[in-house]
Design a protein around this motif. Structure first.
Motif, short mmCIF file in Angstrom:
data_model
loop_
_atom_site.label_atom_id
_atom_site.label_comp_id
_atom_site.label_asym_id
_atom_site.label_seq_id
_atom_site.Cartn_x
_atom_site.Cartn_y
_atom_site.Cartn_z
N SER A 339 0.83 -1.21 0.00
CA SER A 339 0.00 0.00 0.00
C SER A 339 0.85 1.25 0.00
O SER A 339 0.57 2.22 -0.73
CB SER A 339 -0.92 0.01 1.23
OG SER A 339 -1.85 -1.05 1.18
N VAL A 340 1.92 1.25 0.81
CA VAL A 340 2.80 2.42 0.88
C VAL A 340 3.50 2.62 -0.46
O VAL A 340 3.66 3.76 -0.94
CB VAL A 340 3.83 2.25 2.02
CG1 VAL A 340 4.84 3.39 2.00
CG2 VAL A 340 3.12 2.18 3.36
N ALA A 341 3.92 1.52 -1.08
CA ALA A 341 4.63 1.61 -2.36
C ALA A 341 3.76 2.20 -3.46
O ALA A 341 4.28 2.79 -4.43
CB ALA A 341 5.16 0.23 -2.76
N SER A 342 2.45 2.06 -3.34
CA SER A 342 1.56 2.55 -4.40
C SER A 342 1.20 4.02 -4.24
O SER A 342 0.52 4.58 -5.11
CB SER A 342 0.26 1.71 -4.40
OG SER A 342 -0.46 1.91 -3.19
N LEU A 343 1.62 4.67 -3.15
CA LEU A 343 1.28 6.07 -2.92
C LEU A 343 2.19 7.00 -3.71
O LEU A 343 3.37 6.71 -3.92
CB LEU A 343 1.41 6.39 -1.42
CG LEU A 343 0.37 5.76 -0.49
CD1 LEU A 343 0.74 6.05 0.97
CD2 LEU A 343 -1.03 6.30 -0.78
N GLU A 344 1.63 8.11 -4.16
CA GLU A 344 2.43 9.11 -4.84
C GLU A 344 3.21 9.94 -3.83
O GLU A 344 2.75 10.16 -2.70
CB GLU A 344 1.52 10.04 -5.66
CG GLU A 344 0.78 9.34 -6.80
CD GLU A 344 -0.07 10.30 -7.60
OE1 GLU A 344 -0.11 11.50 -7.23
OE2 GLU A 344 -0.69 9.85 -8.58
N VAL A 345 4.39 10.39 -4.23
CA VAL A 345 5.22 11.24 -3.36
C VAL A 345 5.10 12.69 -3.83
O VAL A 345 4.87 12.95 -5.02
CB VAL A 345 6.68 10.77 -3.39
CG1 VAL A 345 6.80 9.41 -2.74
CG2 VAL A 345 7.25 10.73 -4.81
N PRO A 346 5.28 13.65 -2.94
CA PRO A 346 5.45 13.44 -1.49
C PRO A 346 4.18 12.89 -0.85
O PRO A 346 3.07 13.22 -1.28
CB PRO A 346 5.79 14.84 -0.97
CG PRO A 346 5.12 15.76 -1.95
CD PRO A 346 5.23 15.08 -3.29
N ILE A 347 4.35 12.05 0.19
CA ILE A 347 3.22 11.35 0.81
C ILE A 347 2.50 12.26 1.79
O ILE A 347 3.13 12.94 2.62
CB ILE A 347 3.73 10.07 1.52
CG1 ILE A 347 4.24 9.06 0.49
CG2 ILE A 347 2.64 9.46 2.39
CD1 ILE A 347 4.83 7.81 1.09
N ASP A 348 1.20 12.26 1.69
CA ASP A 348 0.36 12.97 2.66
C ASP A 348 0.17 12.07 3.88
O ASP A 348 -0.30 10.92 3.74
CB ASP A 348 -0.99 13.31 2.04
CG ASP A 348 -1.91 13.97 3.04
OD1 ASP A 348 -2.78 13.27 3.61
OD2 ASP A 348 -1.74 15.18 3.29
N PRO A 349 0.51 12.52 5.10
CA PRO A 349 0.45 11.65 6.29
C PRO A 349 -0.96 11.13 6.58
O PRO A 349 -1.11 9.96 6.97
CB PRO A 349 0.97 12.54 7.42
CG PRO A 349 1.12 13.89 6.87
CD PRO A 349 1.10 13.82 5.40
#
Length: 381
Positions: A339-349
């Motif tokens: 799930s973390v790997a699929s998030l766009e950066v910069p990551i929203d907490p």
């Protein structure tokens, strides 16, 4: 035939009735029970019989507020030439008040301190205690469980539970009785012998009272709903003009010679006491029930928000979810990493916490068919 020789003063009640009773609130607990409740005196006769045949120590459990029953227990053990002690906070307090008021008669020298009683031969002693309703921390419950600090039961002991369970307490009382039998003692209670009579009026006694008082209106109280329905039927049978069955929160209004009931006029229900807080929010209760039903899962992860790289964890900790923690934790860890790997950066907490919670929840539901409370702990590294 009360044991103090003072019968119910029906004449005075009739006088009150002649002056006019606009509304009567009447106990409903025994409204379904036909006939009359036996006299309190009959209990004393059976107590005498049991005590006189007991070989070892006697333990009598009854309501501390039932002074006449306490008196009959005292009389039975004293007649058998036993010393006795009171156990239980309410029993100690109520007996002291009753003695000060002169309504509890204890022969001099028969009442001793518990510390003195335990050093005497069991055949010469008795205990009058609380705990007839199976209260978890009452004296009798602790003795039955072998957890009382001063009293250990033996096979020669005789226990008399001079009561019957209040509706709702049946399971707790049954547990105590079973534990007493496991300890090997003889047990007498209100369901297997005549060691209790109710203090609540049965149907014929209620009808007699209604005929004496002749109220204009009746509202049954004190009992389950079915008991109040039975009591209302008795009132109608006695031709009471107005009979209303009410529940918690209903308001009975007497105004301009009329009676009316405003249903649900007042907020009523359980009031929760939580530490120093009184009246906790329903949401807190729901959360705690959720925790109790499905457990809690904590996911701790440290992430570089700028790159999305996982630098700490994810570490999984669970309580009350499954006995096979290692396999479940491995599955959750893999799902969280994906799930973390699929998030766009910069990551929203906030987005990260939501994604971790949802992915962990789906993993648990698919693996063990549960829905624990998931608490994501996100550390920015």
């Amino acid at each position: 035939t009360p044991i103090d020789g003072v019968p119910t003063d029906l004449r005075s009640f009739a006088t009150i009735g002649q002056r006019g009773v606009r509304l009567l609130l009447a106990d409903s607990t025994n409204a379904e029970r036909t006939g009359y409740v036996p006299s309190e005196v009959t209990v004393g006769e059976r107590l005498d019989e049991i005590v006189s045949h007991a070989e070892g120590r006697i333990l009598v459990a009854c309501f501390a507020s039932h002074v006449h029953r306490v008196q009959q227990a005292v009389d039975a053990v004293v007649r058998d030439r036993r010393k006795f002690a009171f156990i239980g906070r309410s029993m100690l307090r109520n007996s002291e008040i009753a003695m000060d008021l002169g309504v509890l008669d204890i022969p001099e020298g028969s009442l001793v301190d518990l510390n003195e009683l335990v050093d005497m031969p069991d055949s010469q002693t008795a205990i009058i205690s609380t705990g007839n309703q199976g209260e978890p921390f009452a004296a009798l419950s602790l003795m039955a469980a072998g957890e009382h600090r001063s009293i250990s039961l033996s096979e020669d002991d005789t226990v008399i539970i001079s009561a019957t369970p209040i509706p709702g307490n049946e399971t707790r009382v049954s547990r105590v009785i079973n534990n007493l039998y496991r300890a090997g003692v003889k047990v007498f209670h209100g369901r297997n012998t005549h060691v209790h009579v109710s203090g609540h009026a049965a149907a014929e006694e209620l009808k007699t009272f209604y005929n004496v008082v002749r109220p204009d209106a009746l509202v049954p109280v004190h009992g389950e709903y079915r008991h109040m329905v039975a009591n209302a039927a008795l009132g109608r049978e006695m031709n009471i003009p107005e009979v209303e069955i009410c529940e918690d929160g209903d308001m009975v209004v007497l105004e301009d010679g009329e009676l009316r009931v405003e249903r649900g006029a007042i907020a009523a229900g359980y009031v929760y006491v939580d530490g120093t807080e009184v009246g906790g929010a329903d949401s807190i209760i729901r959360d705690r029930r959720h925790l109790a039903d499905d457990g809690v899962l904590i996911v701790t992860i440290g992430v570089d928000f700028s790159t999305g790289e996982i630098l700490i964890g994810p570490d999984i900790d669970s309580h009350g979810v499954t006995t096979d923690d290692d396999d479940l934790h491995a599955i959750i860890k893999e799902r969280v990493e994906q799930s973390v790997a699929s998030l766009e950066v910069p990551i929203d907490p906030d987005h990260l916490r939501t994604r971790i919670r949802n992915s962990a929840m789906r993993a648990v539901k698919k693996t063990v068919k549960r829905r624990p409370v998931v608490l994501p702990v996100v550390i920015e590294v």
